[in-house]
Design a protein around this motif. Sequence first.
Motif, PDB file in Angstrom:
ATOM      1  N   ARG A 159      25.334  20.464 -21.238  1.00 43.15           N
ATOM      2  CA  ARG A 159      25.610  19.272 -22.037  1.00 43.15           C
ATOM      3  C   ARG A 159      24.313  18.732 -22.634  1.00 43.15           C
ATOM      4  O   ARG A 159      23.259  18.755 -21.988  1.00 43.15           O
ATOM      5  N   GLU A 160      24.410  18.205 -23.852  1.00 44.31           N
ATOM      6  CA  GLU A 160      23.254  17.579 -24.485  1.00 44.31           C
ATOM      7  C   GLU A 160      23.059  16.172 -23.921  1.00 44.31           C
ATOM      8  O   GLU A 160      24.009  15.398 -23.775  1.00 44.31           O
ATOM      9  N   PHE A 161      21.800  15.858 -23.630  1.00 45.80           N
ATOM     10  CA  PHE A 161      21.466  14.613 -22.939  1.00 45.80           C
ATOM     11  C   PHE A 161      20.330  13.915 -23.674  1.00 45.80           C
ATOM     12  O   PHE A 161      19.366  14.559 -24.113  1.00 45.80           O
ATOM     13  N   ASP A 162      20.432  12.599 -23.832  1.00 47.71           N
ATOM     14  CA  ASP A 162      19.382  11.777 -24.427  1.00 47.71           C
ATOM     15  C   ASP A 162      18.553  11.196 -23.289  1.00 47.71           C
ATOM     16  O   ASP A 162      19.019  10.314 -22.558  1.00 47.71           O
ATOM     17  N   ALA A 163      17.323  11.675 -23.125  1.00 47.43           N
ATOM     18  CA  ALA A 163      16.506  11.250 -21.993  1.00 47.43           C
ATOM     19  C   ALA A 163      15.933   9.853 -22.174  1.00 47.43           C
ATOM     20  O   ALA A 163      15.511   9.235 -21.198  1.00 47.43           O
ATOM     21  N   VAL A 164      15.909   9.350 -23.401  1.00 43.55           N
ATOM     22  CA  VAL A 164      15.438   7.987 -23.626  1.00 43.55           C
ATOM     23  C   VAL A 164      16.536   6.988 -23.277  1.00 43.55           C
ATOM     24  O   VAL A 164      16.321   6.016 -22.544  1.00 43.55           O
ATOM     25  N   GLU A 165      17.732   7.232 -23.772  1.00 42.47           N
ATOM     26  CA  GLU A 165      18.863   6.354 -23.466  1.00 42.47           C
ATOM     27  C   GLU A 165      19.529   6.708 -22.142  1.00 42.47           C
ATOM     28  O   GLU A 165      20.415   5.981 -21.675  1.00 42.47           O
ATOM     29  N   ARG A 166      19.128   7.830 -21.564  1.00 42.56           N
ATOM     30  CA  ARG A 166      19.601   8.279 -20.242  1.00 42.56           C
ATOM     31  C   ARG A 166      21.125   8.398 -20.205  1.00 42.56           C
ATOM     32  O   ARG A 166      21.791   7.855 -19.329  1.00 42.56           O
ATOM     33  N   ARG A 167      21.642   9.155 -21.159  1.00 39.82           N
ATOM     34  CA  ARG A 167      23.093   9.363 -21.220  1.00 39.82           C
ATOM     35  C   ARG A 167      23.385  10.688 -21.901  1.00 39.82           C
ATOM     36  O   ARG A 167      22.586  11.194 -22.702  1.00 39.82           O
ATOM     37  N   PHE A 168      24.551  11.235 -21.559  1.00 38.70           N
ATOM     38  CA  PHE A 168      25.029  12.402 -22.298  1.00 38.70           C
ATOM     39  C   PHE A 168      25.499  11.940 -23.675  1.00 38.70           C
ATOM     40  O   PHE A 168      26.109  10.866 -23.812  1.00 38.70           O
ATOM     41  N   ILE A 169      25.221  12.747 -24.693  1.00 37.45           N
ATOM     42  CA  ILE A 169      25.468  12.345 -26.076  1.00 37.45           C
ATOM     43  C   ILE A 169      26.919  12.601 -26.445  1.00 37.45           C
ATOM     44  O   ILE A 169      27.402  13.737 -26.351  1.00 37.45           O
ATOM     45  N   ASP A 170      27.617  11.550 -26.838  1.00 37.88           N
ATOM     46  CA  ASP A 170      28.995  11.696 -27.311  1.00 37.88           C
ATOM     47  C   ASP A 170      29.016  12.602 -28.535  1.00 37.88           C
ATOM     48  O   ASP A 170      28.292  12.358 -29.515  1.00 37.88           O
ATOM     49  N   GLY A 171      29.829  13.627 -28.489  1.00 33.40           N
ATOM     50  CA  GLY A 171      29.905  14.551 -29.616  1.00 33.40           C
ATOM     51  C   GLY A 171      28.719  15.491 -29.727  1.00 33.40           C
ATOM     52  O   GLY A 171      28.593  16.215 -30.721  1.00 33.40           O
ATOM     53  N   GLY A 172      27.835  15.484 -28.723  1.00 32.14           N
ATOM     54  CA  GLY A 172      26.674  16.364 -28.745  1.00 32.14           C
ATOM     55  C   GLY A 172      27.044  17.789 -28.375  1.00 32.14           C
ATOM     56  O   GLY A 172      28.209  18.128 -28.132  1.00 32.14           O
ATOM     57  N   PHE A 173      26.047  18.633 -28.315  1.00 27.47           N
ATOM     58  CA  PHE A 173      26.284  20.020 -27.910  1.00 27.47           C
ATOM     59  C   PHE A 173      26.853  20.033 -26.485  1.00 27.47           C
ATOM     60  O   PHE A 173      26.375  19.321 -25.592  1.00 27.47           O
ATOM     61  N   ARG A 174      27.873  20.863 -26.284  1.00 28.52           N
ATOM     62  CA  ARG A 174      28.463  20.988 -24.951  1.00 28.52           C
ATOM     63  C   ARG A 174      29.132  22.352 -24.832  1.00 28.52           C
ATOM     64  O   ARG A 174      29.862  22.773 -25.740  1.00 28.52           O
ATOM     65  N   PHE A 175      28.882  23.016 -23.716  1.00 27.96           N
ATOM     66  CA  PHE A 175      29.429  24.351 -23.503  1.00 27.96           C
ATOM     67  C   PHE A 175      30.051  24.411 -22.113  1.00 27.96           C
ATOM     68  O   PHE A 175      29.426  24.035 -21.121  1.00 27.96           O
ATOM     69  N   ALA A 176      31.286  24.881 -22.064  1.00 27.94           N
ATOM     70  CA  ALA A 176      32.014  24.973 -20.803  1.00 27.94           C
ATOM     71  C   ALA A 176      31.333  25.966 -19.868  1.00 27.94           C
ATOM     72  O   ALA A 176      30.484  26.769 -20.281  1.00 27.94           O
ATOM     73  N   GLU A 177      31.728  25.904 -18.594  1.00 28.87           N
ATOM     74  CA  GLU A 177      31.095  26.720 -17.557  1.00 28.87           C
ATOM     75  C   GLU A 177      31.088  28.197 -17.913  1.00 28.87           C
ATOM     76  O   GLU A 177      32.075  28.753 -18.398  1.00 28.87           O
ATOM     77  N   GLY A 178      29.968  28.822 -17.659  1.00 34.61           N
ATOM     78  CA  GLY A 178      29.841  30.253 -17.869  1.00 34.61           C
ATOM     79  C   GLY A 178      28.437  30.712 -17.546  1.00 34.61           C
ATOM     80  O   GLY A 178      27.515  29.901 -17.405  1.00 34.61           O
ATOM     81  N   LYS A 179      28.267  32.009 -17.413  1.00 40.60           N
ATOM     82  CA  LYS A 179      26.927  32.579 -17.313  1.00 40.60           C
ATOM     83  C   LYS A 179      26.420  32.718 -18.741  1.00 40.60           C
ATOM     84  O   LYS A 179      26.825  33.621 -19.470  1.00 40.60           O
ATOM     85  N   GLN A 180      25.564  31.803 -19.138  1.00 43.95           N
ATOM     86  CA  GLN A 180      25.188  31.683 -20.543  1.00 43.95           C
ATOM     87  C   GLN A 180      23.739  31.222 -20.661  1.00 43.95           C
ATOM     88  O   GLN A 180      23.151  30.711 -19.707  1.00 43.95           O
ATOM     89  N   SER A 181      23.183  31.410 -21.837  1.00 43.90           N
ATOM     90  CA  SER A 181      21.848  30.915 -22.143  1.00 43.90           C
ATOM     91  C   SER A 181      21.894  30.181 -23.477  1.00 43.90           C
ATOM     92  O   SER A 181      22.588  30.603 -24.408  1.00 43.90           O
ATOM     93  N   VAL A 182      21.164  29.083 -23.536  1.00 45.00           N
ATOM     94  CA  VAL A 182      21.131  28.255 -24.739  1.00 45.00           C
ATOM     95  C   VAL A 182      19.682  27.886 -25.009  1.00 45.00           C
ATOM     96  O   VAL A 182      18.967  27.467 -24.092  1.00 45.00           O
TER      97      VAL A 182
END
Length: 692
Positions: A159-182
């Motif tokens: 999940r995409e996270f905003d470290a300044v606002e300390r929250r996951f970004i609504d509508g941001g990048f998100r990928f369901a569980e899997g063995k994956q690399s991003v």
Amino acid sequence: MTLLAASASLDAQGLTPSNPNDPFLWLEEVESERALTWVRARNARSLVVLEGDPRFATLNAQALEIVNATDRIPAPSFWAGGISNFWQDAVNVRGLWRRTSVDSYASVAPVWETVLDVDALARSEGKNWVFRGGDCLEPDERYCLVQLSDGGKDAVEIREFDAVERRFIDGGFRFAEGKQSVAWIDRNTLLVAREWAPGEMTNSGYAYVVKRVTRGQPIERAVEVFRGEKSDVSASGFALRDADGRVAATLLYRGRTFWESEIHQLTPSGTRRLPFPARQSLHGLVDGQLLFTANEDWNGFKAGDVLSYDLAALLREPAQAKAELVLRPGPRESIEGVVTTKSRLVVALYEHVRGSAYAYQRGTNGWTRTRLPLPENVTVALGSVERGSDRLFVSITGFLTPQSLYLADAAAATATVVKQAPAKFDATGLVVEQHEATSADGTKVPYFLVRRADAPRDGTTPTLLYGYGGFQVSQLPSYSAIRGKLWLERGGAFAVANTRGGGEFGPAWHQAAIGVNRDRAHEDFLAVAEDLVAKRFTSPRRLGIQGGSQGGLFMGVAMTRRPDLFNAVIIGVPLFDMLRYHLLLAGASWMGEYGNPEIAEERAWILRYSPYQALAAGKAYPEPFIFTSTKDDRVHPGHARKAAARLEALGYPYLYYENVDGGHSAAANLVESARRNALEYTYLTRKLMDTP
């Protein structure tokens, strides 16, 4: 059932070396009710013995105190001009991702700001989240791709996270569980390797198709930029960045086997392969020089050489690019870590398994080096590098030396102690020695031994021998508070075998014991055990062995070949059925290490040591302690289950524990880790310290 009857029963079912039909295949059904019922019954039976031992409660309490101690060094990572750390303790069981300033971190009592509370997230979502890190977009490092594992699996949700606002970004990048690399390319672009269509994974269970994902674009419209083959191990993409965080090249990695790979460049007109050896490791950029290690003889260079390319020349005319030698380790040296700073290459260089660190600089006459001022005869681990500078963290430790953390400047060749961990066990009277055993083919195999200086050389000292012996992983001296408190302080000795198959003397030491030569590693380990007995440091009655994963395979081989040599065997998250390992989870990715059981010639050499098929009636096996994790999606728990089931069918005693969470470490949090350690040392106490 007698041993003879049990053997006849198994032979009737076809479980013989020449006809390996398997009556316990159903135990490979990871979460079937039948298999889990079997697991629960064996857990209950074994825990009654181990947790019922009056010493377990004390050992568990001591282990818990150690893992939850607040005076341990918080592992630092440079992040956005400050320091980040992931912290777990008795209150924060799943952990806090937090940050502070560099000056605050260096103080006695750093002031931390919580960025993500994983315990709170797990409670709110009803998940057993295990934090797997955050990849933050350089150079600002505000936006991060956070990886969350359910119960400790290798498969993660991203999940995409905003470290300044300390929250996951609504509508941001998100990928369901899997063995994956991003991997980030820029704020709106990622390179993603995952299972795009059902079954579009390698035989090893990893992604081999890489696509470009653009923000706001439906994922089904992601543009494919690279495709490997199903027979590969994996493929992925990444941005090669300079010291200031700027993208110097966009590269693609194709792992054809566990050890052999290709590096391709992604260009506006497509991809092109770059001229690297098949066995190599990329390290990064220093002043326009792309650093890498050749792990095989290549173009006149030797396996283990650190080399460089002028990146501009490489990208301009790949076929004409010439590699330059930076460093060639000696025959008893190895490189155990490499990082790049703004102007230096920093190498952790070991001689006879004793560490040091050097900073390399390129000048008009080639590469020169300066040794960093660190203690000698210790383990040196290179840590996080500050973006845009020459500062890095370096950790120093030893068997009896608690961790010291240094802040080094590679350009100035300075190193200052920032943190020093307190001793967690009484090391008074303990000594560390280095010995050599002679293997079956005459090779000298070093090993470390930690023991009391006044221990009698009469074979009575309870001794635990650890081994791994594969995948070019070196076994280096390290401070283990739990081992010290629960074993050494109570009179036990500890040994570590530096067998072939590891990386203690570079790629050649590893490659001497792969494939058809795998037995060299097993012979090395047995030679060390025999040497401990021959020198009267211990005796078979007081000698135990331990290993996990590949090391669990090591233990299985040792137990089946020389049951007379040991009285305790800890087999952790093991490989065990080597005729089927390639069919289970990530197993196919390791054929470059072991061989392919589908090929008759290779199956024959694997069968010579596969512990599952070697188990037989009429042997005086020591009662082993076998443990694994249901959530281990790397080494299949079926290996451990079937090892226990076959021992049971043959009439042998064993102890078995399977954690329902925990992944490949068999522990999803510190509480579970303490419990598993307490179980291990309770078992060792019963087997090696108790009188007959």
